[in-house]
Design a protein around this motif. Structure first.
Motif, short mmCIF file in Angstrom:
data_model
loop_
_atom_site.label_atom_id
_atom_site.label_comp_id
_atom_site.label_asym_id
_atom_site.label_seq_id
_atom_site.Cartn_x
_atom_site.Cartn_y
_atom_site.Cartn_z
N ASP A 129 -44.64 77.67 -115.97
CA ASP A 129 -45.21 78.08 -117.25
C ASP A 129 -46.74 78.12 -117.20
OD1 ASP A 129 -42.76 78.44 -118.41
OD2 ASP A 129 -42.71 76.51 -119.45
N ASP A 130 -47.33 77.24 -116.38
CA ASP A 130 -48.79 77.27 -116.22
C ASP A 130 -49.24 78.59 -115.62
OD1 ASP A 130 -49.07 74.61 -117.15
OD2 ASP A 130 -48.61 73.82 -115.15
N ILE A 131 -48.48 79.11 -114.67
CA ILE A 131 -48.83 80.38 -114.03
C ILE A 131 -48.52 81.55 -114.96
CG2 ILE A 131 -48.41 81.87 -112.04
CD1 ILE A 131 -49.85 79.28 -111.34
N ARG A 132 -47.43 81.45 -115.68
CA ARG A 132 -47.05 82.56 -116.57
C ARG A 132 -48.06 82.78 -117.69
NH1 ARG A 132 -40.61 81.08 -116.76
NH2 ARG A 132 -40.01 82.21 -114.84
N LYS A 133 -48.84 81.75 -118.01
CA LYS A 133 -49.88 81.92 -119.02
C LYS A 133 -50.87 83.00 -118.62
CE LYS A 133 -49.75 77.09 -120.55
NZ LYS A 133 -50.46 75.78 -120.54
N LEU A 134 -50.97 83.26 -117.34
CA LEU A 134 -51.90 84.28 -116.86
C LEU A 134 -51.49 85.67 -117.32
CD1 LEU A 134 -52.57 83.02 -113.22
CD2 LEU A 134 -54.13 82.91 -115.17
N ASN A 135 -50.21 85.90 -117.58
CA ASN A 135 -49.78 87.23 -118.04
C ASN A 135 -50.47 87.59 -119.34
OD1 ASN A 135 -47.98 87.71 -115.89
ND2 ASN A 135 -46.41 86.44 -116.87
N LYS A 136 -50.60 86.63 -120.23
CA LYS A 136 -51.31 86.87 -121.48
C LYS A 136 -52.79 87.08 -121.22
CE LYS A 136 -52.19 84.84 -126.03
NZ LYS A 136 -51.95 83.67 -126.94
N PHE A 137 -53.35 86.30 -120.30
CA PHE A 137 -54.76 86.44 -119.94
C PHE A 137 -55.04 87.83 -119.38
CE2 PHE A 137 -57.80 86.00 -116.31
CZ PHE A 137 -58.95 85.80 -117.05
N PHE A 138 -54.16 88.32 -118.50
CA PHE A 138 -54.36 89.66 -117.94
C PHE A 138 -54.17 90.75 -118.99
CE2 PHE A 138 -52.81 87.66 -113.78
CZ PHE A 138 -54.11 87.36 -113.39
N GLY A 139 -53.42 90.45 -120.04
CA GLY A 139 -53.17 91.45 -121.07
C GLY A 139 -54.30 91.59 -122.07
N LEU A 140 -55.23 90.65 -122.07
CA LEU A 140 -56.36 90.74 -122.99
C LEU A 140 -57.29 91.86 -122.57
CD1 LEU A 140 -57.19 86.94 -123.39
CD2 LEU A 140 -55.94 88.40 -124.99
N SER A 141 -58.04 92.40 -123.52
CA SER A 141 -58.99 93.47 -123.20
C SER A 141 -60.05 92.92 -122.26
CB SER A 141 -59.65 93.99 -124.47
OG SER A 141 -60.31 92.95 -125.16
N ALA A 142 -60.43 93.71 -121.28
CA ALA A 142 -61.40 93.28 -120.27
C ALA A 142 -62.80 93.17 -120.87
CB ALA A 142 -61.40 94.26 -119.10
N ALA A 143 -63.56 92.24 -120.34
CA ALA A 143 -64.94 92.05 -120.80
C ALA A 143 -65.86 92.04 -119.59
CB ALA A 143 -65.06 90.74 -121.56
N ASP A 144 -67.17 92.25 -119.85
CA ASP A 144 -68.19 92.18 -118.80
C ASP A 144 -67.83 93.06 -117.60
OD1 ASP A 144 -69.83 90.39 -120.19
OD2 ASP A 144 -68.63 88.69 -119.54
N GLY A 145 -67.63 94.35 -117.85
CA GLY A 145 -67.36 95.27 -116.76
C GLY A 145 -65.93 95.23 -116.28
N GLY A 146 -65.08 94.50 -116.98
CA GLY A 146 -63.67 94.50 -116.62
C GLY A 146 -63.26 93.46 -115.61
N ARG A 147 -64.18 92.60 -115.16
CA ARG A 147 -63.80 91.58 -114.19
C ARG A 147 -63.02 90.45 -114.85
NH1 ARG A 147 -65.93 92.07 -109.19
NH2 ARG A 147 -68.01 92.97 -108.94
N ARG A 148 -62.10 89.91 -114.06
CA ARG A 148 -61.41 88.69 -114.46
C ARG A 148 -61.36 87.78 -113.23
NH1 ARG A 148 -57.97 92.50 -116.81
NH2 ARG A 148 -57.91 92.49 -119.10
N VAL A 149 -61.47 86.50 -113.47
CA VAL A 149 -61.42 85.52 -112.38
C VAL A 149 -60.44 84.42 -112.77
CG1 VAL A 149 -62.72 83.89 -110.97
CG2 VAL A 149 -63.82 86.00 -111.75
#
Length: 375
Positions: A129-149
């Motif tokens: 479930d800790d890893i699956r939380k990333l699916n929501k994170f990836f689904g958010l609109s990108a910020a600062d040039g679209g990078r995600r870390v």
């Protein structure tokens, strides 16, 4: 302030890695990452490896801060592309740096062992479930040039389901996403996870780097220069280990252990009993764990002394070199200490698992060492 357990990715007595703007002693690893960035060969997965406490988490947060604060390089055709960055440093007043420090950067996700809501205790592992939380994170609109870390601290803590879920993300990474996996034991990770990441290996710090890094944490350093040297030797270049030694009076514990070894094969029973009582005191669970670690270190240094014919160059306790040389004078004795080290480690961990009396466990360990010294 929360009454829950402390964060899983923070060493007790040290600032959180996000709070450390500088990284000491790891210029080579930083340069390797910057070369890949400048050459536009930024891998989507990075595996940060090396001993505990040498700065892997600090480097991960530095990389995250750098990526989110540095706009993509563009060639405007007239003046060409700007020179590539020479450092991962980011102005602490930069909006990204300020948001990361406050824990509110939308382009960054940090995955660690989480608190079990039913027990209000920290889990022993990172669950799916800790890893699956990333699916929501990836689904958010990108910020600062679209990078995600994404920072995973540590990948070693993932259970099988969590590791497989992360593997899918490494196999099909979202666009402009960088995953930073911290690992103390990369050989224990799924081979497919390792193969999909580029490795950055960090090295132990030398004594000068150790002192500078500890000063950055605000730790109270020993006033005696000899104590500082012994701390560096015992911590094996790990700032995290040094902080633990400082907070739990580890230098004194190790000095007592060496004094007991110095009495062998006769054995100073009064000293051994006092050491055992230290481990059995109420609330001394961390000190007991540290003592078992220090016993492992002493046995390893004994075996190495006999195998190489020389004691370690830096003493971790007064008179240590003389004690090690006397008790492990040749390769045959080195083998004996190495064999007893494996036995003692196994017995100690088993004793912990079944909740044996810590004092009895320490005394049993000392008696085994006495038998080996007697030959």
């Amino acid at each position: 302030m929360s009454d829950g357990p402390p964060p899983a990715d923070q060493v007790p007595g040290a600032p959180h890695p996000r709070e450390c703007p500088h990284l000491i002693g790891q210029d080579s690893a930083e340069a390797t990452f910057l070369e890949a960035y400048a050459a536009d060969r930024l891998h989507h997965g990075w595996l940060l490896t090396g001993p505990r406490g040498v700065g892997k988490a600090t480097l991960a947060w530095r990389i995250a801060r750098f990526l989110l604060a540095t706009p993509p390089v563009e060639n405007d055709g007239l003046f060409g592309a700007p020179p590539p960055p020479e450092t991962l440093d980011v102005d602490p007043e930069h909006p990204v740096a300020r948001r990361i420090l406050a824990g509110g950067e939308p382009g960054l996700a940090s995955i660690t062992r989480s608190v079990n809501e039913r027990t209000n205790r920290m889990r022993d592992e990172i669950v799916v479930d800790d890893i699956r939380k990333l699916n929501k994170f990836f689904g958010l609109s990108a910020a600062d040039g679209g990078r995600r870390v994404v920072i995973v601290d540590t990948a070693d803590d993932m259970n099988t389901s969590a590791a497989n879920a992360l593997l899918k993300m490494l196999e099909e990474p979202p666009a402009r996403t960088t995953l930073l996996l911290i690992s103390h034991q990369p050989s224990a990770l799924l081979p497919t996870i390792r193969s999909r990441c580029r490795t950055l290996r960090l090295s132990p710090l030398n004594p000068e780097e150790m002192q500078a890094a500890l000063s950055q944490t605000g730790a109270e350093m020993p006033a005696d220069p000899d104590q500082t040297t012994r701390l560096a030797a015992l911590a094996s270049g790990s700032v995290g280990a040094a902080l633990r030694l400082i907070s739990l009076d580890g230098l004194r514990l190790y000095a007592e252990l060496i004094a007991i070894l110095n009495s062998l094969p006769k054995l100073d029973r009064q000293r051994a009993l006092a050491l055992a009582e230290t481990a059995a005191q109420r609330g001394a669970a961390e000190r007991f764990e540290l003592l078992l670690t220090l016993i492992d270190i002493a046995l390893a240094r004994l075996a190495r002394t006999g195998a190489t014919g020389a004691a370690p160059a830096s003493e971790a306790a007064p008179n240590e070199a003389q004690v090690l040389a006397r008790l492990s004078e040749d390769a045959q004795k080195a083998r004996a200490w190495a064999e007893i080290a494996a036995t003692i480690t196994s017995r100690s961990r088993h004793g912990q698992a079944v909740n044996l009396d810590p004092a009895a466990l320490v005394l049993d360990t000392v008696f085994k060492m006495q038998e080996t010294a007697a030959g």
